[in-house]
Enzyme design. Structure first.
Site, short mmCIF file in Angstrom:
data_model
loop_
_atom_site.label_atom_id
_atom_site.label_comp_id
_atom_site.label_asym_id
_atom_site.label_seq_id
_atom_site.Cartn_x
_atom_site.Cartn_y
_atom_site.Cartn_z
N CYS A 24 0.83 -1.21 0.00
CA CYS A 24 0.00 0.00 0.00
C CYS A 24 0.87 1.26 0.00
CB CYS A 24 -0.90 -0.06 1.24
SG CYS A 24 -1.60 1.50 1.75
N CYS A 27 0.18 3.77 2.83
CA CYS A 27 0.68 3.23 4.11
C CYS A 27 2.15 3.59 4.31
CB CYS A 27 0.53 1.71 4.16
SG CYS A 27 -1.18 1.14 4.04
#
Length: 99
Positions: A24, A27
Site C-alpha cells: 500500500c 501506508c
C-alpha cells in the site's frame, strides 16, 4: 494475536492501531508521520502497526476495508477511526482530544 490484541488495547495510555499492508503506497507515507507522532507524544501514546494480510481475522473484526486505517483505543474502547493518511498535527490533535 487476538488475546495479545485485547491486552494491547486495554491500556490506560491511548493506543493508535495502524492497519496497513506492505503493498500500500499511502501506508508507506503514513509510516514516517506516525514516527513523528510518537516522537512528539512519547510515552503518552502507544502505536501498533498491524499487517492486514497477516492478520485478516482481526482486520475483519474491526471492518477494515481499506488501508491505511487507524483506530484509537483507550481502556479497550474504540474512541476514533479514520481511513487514509492524515498529517502529524491532525493525528496529535485527535489523540490529545481523547487524553
Amino acid at each position: 494475536m487476538k488475546d495479545n490484541f485485547s491486552n494491547i488495547i486495554n491500556s490506560e495510555i491511548p493506543v493508535l492501531i495502524d492497519f496497513y499492508a506492505d503493498w500500500c503506497g499511502p501506508c508507506k507515507v503514513l509510516g514516517p508521520i506516525l514516527k513523528e507522532v510518537k516522537d512528539e507524544l512519547g510515552s503518552n501514546i502507544k502505536i501498533v502497526k498491524i499487517d492486514v494480510d497477516k492478520n485478516q481475522p482481526l482486520a475483519a473484526k474491526y471492518q477494515v476495508r481499506g488501508v491505511p486505517t487507524m483506530l484509537l483505543f483507550k481502556e479497550g474502547k474504540q474512541l476514533w477511526r479514520q481511513s487514509g493518511v492524515l498529517q502529524k498535527n491532525d493525528i496529535v490533535g485527535i489523540i490529545n482530544s481523547h487524553q
